[in-house]
Scaffold this motif. Structure first.
Motif, PDB file in Angstrom:
ATOM      1  N   LEU A  26      19.241   8.695  22.038  1.00  0.00           N
ATOM      2  CA  LEU A  26      19.010   7.413  22.594  1.00  0.00           C
ATOM      3  C   LEU A  26      17.845   7.227  22.999  1.00  0.00           C
ATOM      4  CD1 LEU A  26      18.359   7.903  25.961  1.00  0.00           C
ATOM      5  CD2 LEU A  26      20.391   9.977  26.001  1.00  0.00           C
ATOM      6  N   LEU A  27      17.864   6.098  23.497  1.00  0.00           N
ATOM      7  CA  LEU A  27      17.220   5.216  24.100  1.00  0.00           C
ATOM      8  C   LEU A  27      16.082   5.048  25.856  1.00  0.00           C
ATOM      9  CD1 LEU A  27      16.302   2.555  20.887  1.00  0.00           C
ATOM     10  CD2 LEU A  27      14.760   4.818  20.928  1.00  0.00           C
ATOM     11  N   SER A  28      15.171   4.327  25.841  1.00  0.00           N
ATOM     12  CA  SER A  28      14.730   4.398  27.094  1.00  0.00           C
ATOM     13  C   SER A  28      13.407   3.856  26.823  1.00  0.00           C
ATOM     14  CB  SER A  28      14.290   6.043  28.437  1.00  0.00           C
ATOM     15  OG  SER A  28      15.282   6.683  28.406  1.00  0.00           O
ATOM     16  N   VAL A  29      14.463   2.658  27.303  1.00  0.00           N
ATOM     17  CA  VAL A  29      13.198   0.883  27.650  1.00  0.00           C
ATOM     18  C   VAL A  29      12.756   1.055  28.840  1.00  0.00           C
ATOM     19  CG1 VAL A  29      12.507  -1.610  26.994  1.00  0.00           C
ATOM     20  CG2 VAL A  29      14.434  -0.509  26.246  1.00  0.00           C
ATOM     21  N   PHE A  30      10.946   1.185  28.950  1.00  0.00           N
ATOM     22  CA  PHE A  30      10.138   1.136  30.513  1.00  0.00           C
ATOM     23  C   PHE A  30       9.215   0.460  30.459  1.00  0.00           C
ATOM     24  CE2 PHE A  30       8.447   4.019  28.197  1.00  0.00           C
ATOM     25  CZ  PHE A  30       7.179   4.395  28.604  1.00  0.00           C
ATOM     26  N   ASP A  31       8.475   0.052  31.833  1.00  0.00           N
ATOM     27  CA  ASP A  31       7.816  -0.554  31.861  1.00  0.00           C
ATOM     28  C   ASP A  31       6.388  -0.101  32.038  1.00  0.00           C
ATOM     29  OD1 ASP A  31       4.823  -2.054  32.779  1.00  0.00           O
ATOM     30  OD2 ASP A  31       6.186  -3.454  33.937  1.00  0.00           O
ATOM     31  N   GLU A  32       5.569   0.338  30.735  1.00  0.00           N
ATOM     32  CA  GLU A  32       4.697   1.912  30.293  1.00  0.00           C
ATOM     33  C   GLU A  32       3.120   1.178  31.621  1.00  0.00           C
ATOM     34  OE1 GLU A  32       1.497   3.503  27.614  1.00  0.00           O
ATOM     35  OE2 GLU A  32       2.888   2.404  26.419  1.00  0.00           O
ATOM     36  N   GLN A  33       2.664  -0.278  31.667  1.00  0.00           N
ATOM     37  CA  GLN A  33       1.856  -0.345  32.390  1.00  0.00           C
ATOM     38  C   GLN A  33       1.715  -0.211  34.667  1.00  0.00           C
ATOM     39  OE1 GLN A  33       1.212  -4.973  32.147  1.00  0.00           O
ATOM     40  NE2 GLN A  33      -0.809  -4.805  33.559  1.00  0.00           N
ATOM     41  N   ALA A  34       2.977  -0.275  34.343  1.00  0.00           N
ATOM     42  CA  ALA A  34       4.070   0.015  35.720  1.00  0.00           C
ATOM     43  C   ALA A  34       3.858   1.658  35.933  1.00  0.00           C
ATOM     44  CB  ALA A  34       4.933  -0.397  36.224  1.00  0.00           C
ATOM     45  N   CYS A  35       3.832   2.682  34.690  1.00  0.00           N
ATOM     46  CA  CYS A  35       4.313   3.207  35.155  1.00  0.00           C
ATOM     47  C   CYS A  35       2.353   4.554  35.186  1.00  0.00           C
ATOM     48  CB  CYS A  35       4.502   3.856  33.953  1.00  0.00           C
ATOM     49  SG  CYS A  35       4.535   5.699  34.117  1.00  0.00           S
ATOM     50  N   ARG A  36       2.156   3.612  34.354  1.00  0.00           N
ATOM     51  CA  ARG A  36       0.156   3.799  34.572  1.00  0.00           C
ATOM     52  C   ARG A  36      -0.621   3.110  36.039  1.00  0.00           C
ATOM     53  NH1 ARG A  36      -2.166   4.921  30.416  1.00  0.00           N
ATOM     54  NH2 ARG A  36      -1.149   4.676  28.014  1.00  0.00           N
ATOM     55  N   GLU A  37      -0.143   2.298  36.284  1.00  0.00           N
ATOM     56  CA  GLU A  37      -0.774   1.918  37.592  1.00  0.00           C
ATOM     57  C   GLU A  37      -0.039   3.128  38.911  1.00  0.00           C
ATOM     58  OE1 GLU A  37       0.728  -2.255  38.541  1.00  0.00           O
ATOM     59  OE2 GLU A  37      -0.658  -2.832  36.631  1.00  0.00           O
ATOM     60  N   ILE A  38       1.013   3.105  39.229  1.00  0.00           N
ATOM     61  CA  ILE A  38       1.807   4.123  40.285  1.00  0.00           C
ATOM     62  C   ILE A  38       1.447   5.887  39.302  1.00  0.00           C
ATOM     63  CG2 ILE A  38       3.539   4.904  41.000  1.00  0.00           C
ATOM     64  CD1 ILE A  38       5.413   2.132  40.479  1.00  0.00           C
ATOM     65  N   GLU A  39       1.089   6.017  38.998  1.00  0.00           N
ATOM     66  CA  GLU A  39       1.089   7.483  38.199  1.00  0.00           C
ATOM     67  C   GLU A  39      -0.185   7.832  38.445  1.00  0.00           C
ATOM     68  OE1 GLU A  39       3.448  10.204  38.334  1.00  0.00           O
ATOM     69  OE2 GLU A  39       5.031   8.675  38.615  1.00  0.00           O
ATOM     70  N   GLY A  40      -0.923   6.455  38.163  1.00  0.00           N
ATOM     71  CA  GLY A  40      -2.383   6.678  36.973  1.00  0.00           C
ATOM     72  C   GLY A  40      -2.870   7.221  36.086  1.00  0.00           C
ATOM     73  N   ASP A  41      -3.354   6.614  35.058  1.00  0.00           N
ATOM     74  CA  ASP A  41      -3.947   7.812  33.803  1.00  0.00           C
ATOM     75  C   ASP A  41      -4.579   8.367  33.396  1.00  0.00           C
ATOM     76  OD1 ASP A  41      -5.148   5.932  33.406  1.00  0.00           O
ATOM     77  OD2 ASP A  41      -3.941   4.458  32.273  1.00  0.00           O
ATOM     78  N   SER A  42      -5.721   8.257  34.245  1.00  0.00           N
ATOM     79  CA  SER A  42      -7.106   8.690  34.018  1.00  0.00           C
ATOM     80  C   SER A  42      -7.117  10.457  33.041  1.00  0.00           C
ATOM     81  CB  SER A  42      -7.926   9.331  35.783  1.00  0.00           C
ATOM     82  OG  SER A  42      -7.568   9.732  36.612  1.00  0.00           O
TER      83      SER A  42
END
Length: 298
Positions: A248-264
């Motif tokens: 199965l596939l999951s389509v998501f907003d990676e940019q929003a994920c990085r802003e919320i979770e923090g990608d540092s």
């Protein structure tokens, strides 16, 4: 001849309980009376306008993000339907892969590539922690008359990993512009000649698949040992790594994920997987497949 019938003046009101700046409007037209506004009233109106503007902007941003994800989902559905129809019509094994591509030095975009099995395979010695074994690697090539599609910048596609017993582990493509981050994977969906979704080759039961983008009939880099870390990890835009097939596939907003979770802290593989998994489980749109026909379903 025109006569001035009204004029506005400012006056400081120092009467008890009425301190403030008044705007007096003098109107000499018959039946008209003067009207005054205090500074507090003006500031209140300005504050209301600013609040409404902020709410409107936030709403617009949310709608824009939803529209990007919806657009990506529609593009993926169209690619899947086209690939399935091609597999049935031409009696071929067809693969749909989601490959990261450079937009510029700071941005990566997902390209949806449709490729057909070339009927060429090679035997490769695969080394693991438990030893080594010979495996069959099937070669696919992009279909010329089926153009690829690019998803909106910032949108990504994930597939579930069954390598662990954790529900929040997903295969997610690398962001090639983030060179310090842990490398990701390339996921794909395979159709057999009958249009059903497959998790292995219907021709030879192979579990290893790669797309020959440069047409040299060899995997780049060669899977006999030149890959950095794993034959499933994409480190460079020219890597022709093995495709992880997903159910199965999951389509998501990676940019929003990085802003919320923090990608540092995504330099750590476990942290990257955990934070991506948490966001995907809560916010992604799913694309499932009919078990018997392989038809993609929203």
């Amino acid at each position: 001849m025109n006569h001035v019938r009204s004029i506005s003046v400012f006056r400081w009101d120092d009467r008890p309980g009425r301190h403030g700046l008044n705007i007096l409007r003098w109107d000499n037209r018959p039946g008209r009376r003067s009207r005054a506004f205090t500074l507090i009233e003006l500031l209140t109106v300005i504050g209301i306008i600013a609040l409404i503007s902020s709410i409107t902007i936030m709403g617009f941003r949310a709608v824009t993000k939803d529209a990007k994800r919806s657009s990506a989902k529609n593009a993926i559905m169209a690619s899947l339907d086209t690939a399935r129809a091609y597999a049935i019509k031409n009696n071929q094994v067809v693969l749909v892969a989601f490959v990261p591509r450079f937009v510029n030095e700071t941005q990566t975009q997902i390209e949806v590539v449709t490729a057909a099995y070339t009927r060429a395979s090679r035997s490769v010695n695969v080394s693991t922690g438990a030893g080594s074994y010979n495996a069959i690697f099937d070669c696919f090539r992009p279909i010329n008359d089926t153009p690829s599609r690019r998803l909106p910048i910032g949108v990504n596609v994930a597939g579930p990993s069954y390598a662990t017993d954790e529900d929040n582990t997903w295969y997610v493509a690398s962001n090639l512009s983030k060179t310090s981050e842990e490398a990701g994977n390339v996921i794909g969906v395979m159709y057999g000649p009958d249009g059903t979704r497959r998790m292995n080759s219907p021709v030879n039961d192979s579990d290893f698949f790669w797309i020959d983008f440069n047409g040299d009939q060899r995997q780049t880099p060669d899977p006999t040992g030149q890959f950095v870390g794993s034959i499933y990890e994409m480190h460079d835009a020219t890597d022709e790594i093995c495709i992880e097939l997903v159910p199965l596939l999951s389509v998501f907003d990676e940019q929003a994920c990085r802003e919320i979770e923090g990608d540092s802290d995504w330099t750590n593989s476990a942290t990257r997987q955990a934070e991506l998994g948490d966001y995907i489980n809560k916010n992604a749109d799913r694309i499932n497949f009919n078990r018997y026909t392989g038809v993609a379903m929203k």
